[in-house]
Design a protein around this motif. Structure first.
Motif, PDB file in Angstrom:
ATOM      1  N   TYR A  75      -6.431   9.596  -1.684  1.00  0.00           N
ATOM      2  CA  TYR A  75      -7.104   8.345  -1.358  1.00  0.00           C
ATOM      3  C   TYR A  75      -7.907   7.812  -2.542  1.00  0.00           C
ATOM      4  O   TYR A  75      -7.978   6.602  -2.757  1.00  0.00           O
ATOM      5  N   GLU A 132      -7.099   8.102  -5.621  1.00  0.00           N
ATOM      6  CA  GLU A 132      -6.114   7.532  -6.548  1.00  0.00           C
ATOM      7  C   GLU A 132      -5.535   6.213  -6.033  1.00  0.00           C
ATOM      8  O   GLU A 132      -4.831   5.527  -6.761  1.00  0.00           O
ATOM      9  N   ASN A 133      -5.819   5.885  -4.789  1.00  0.00           N
ATOM     10  CA  ASN A 133      -5.357   4.645  -4.170  1.00  0.00           C
ATOM     11  C   ASN A 133      -6.560   3.915  -3.583  1.00  0.00           C
ATOM     12  O   ASN A 133      -6.812   3.975  -2.372  1.00  0.00           O
ATOM     13  N   LYS A 190       0.852  -1.187   0.000  1.00  0.00           N
ATOM     14  CA  LYS A 190       0.000   0.000   0.000  1.00  0.00           C
ATOM     15  C   LYS A 190       0.891   1.241   0.000  1.00  0.00           C
ATOM     16  O   LYS A 190       1.880   1.300   0.715  1.00  0.00           O
ATOM     17  N   PRO A 191       0.519   2.234  -0.805  1.00  0.00           N
ATOM     18  CA  PRO A 191       1.343   3.448  -0.878  1.00  0.00           C
ATOM     19  C   PRO A 191       1.320   4.237   0.433  1.00  0.00           C
ATOM     20  O   PRO A 191       0.322   4.231   1.152  1.00  0.00           O
TER      21      PRO A 191
END
Length: 119
Positions: free
Chosen positions: A91, A93-94, A24-25
């Motif tokens: 968030y 974008e992820n 997770k980024p």
């Protein structure tokens, strides 16, 4: 045609598997933490529901009321709208992080409903 569909499905399955294995980024320093973001989103969704129930005849009136209530939510969490929007964008974008946030948001709303803070 069936072979092409199977190949496409196989490629999508492989890509999905690879993506799910990725770490997770890490959010940038200025991004609102996930727990606070979930609380903000819960408050925003409750506010949207309240404003929608007011049944103003003019959209502008609804928007003015919502904007004021949203400003109060941001003040409550000591966040400005620019930081909120940048955090929301990060968030969004992820999606794996956004899913975690919305799961927490739903938990918050469920807890409020159980405590009869909302109808």
């Amino acid at each position: 045609m069936k072979i092409l569909t199977k190949k496409i499905f196989l490629h999508l399955a492989i890509i999905s598997t690879l993506i799910s294995c990725l770490e997770k980024p890490k959010p940038p320093a200025n991004v609102i933490d996930q727990k606070t973001m979930a609380k903000i989103l819960a408050d925003i969704h409750l506010t949207e529901a309240k404003v929608n129930r007011l049944s103003f005849q003019a959209y502008d009136s609804t928007q003015v009321v919502f904007n004021e209530l949203e400003r109060r939510i941001m003040a409550k969490y000591k966040v400005d709208t620019t930081r909120y929007k940048a955090s929301y964008r990060f968030y969004a974008e992820n999606p794996e992080l956004m899913v975690d946030i919305y799961n927490e948001t739903l938990n918050i709303l469920d807890d409020k409903k159980k405590r009869k803070e909302i109808n």
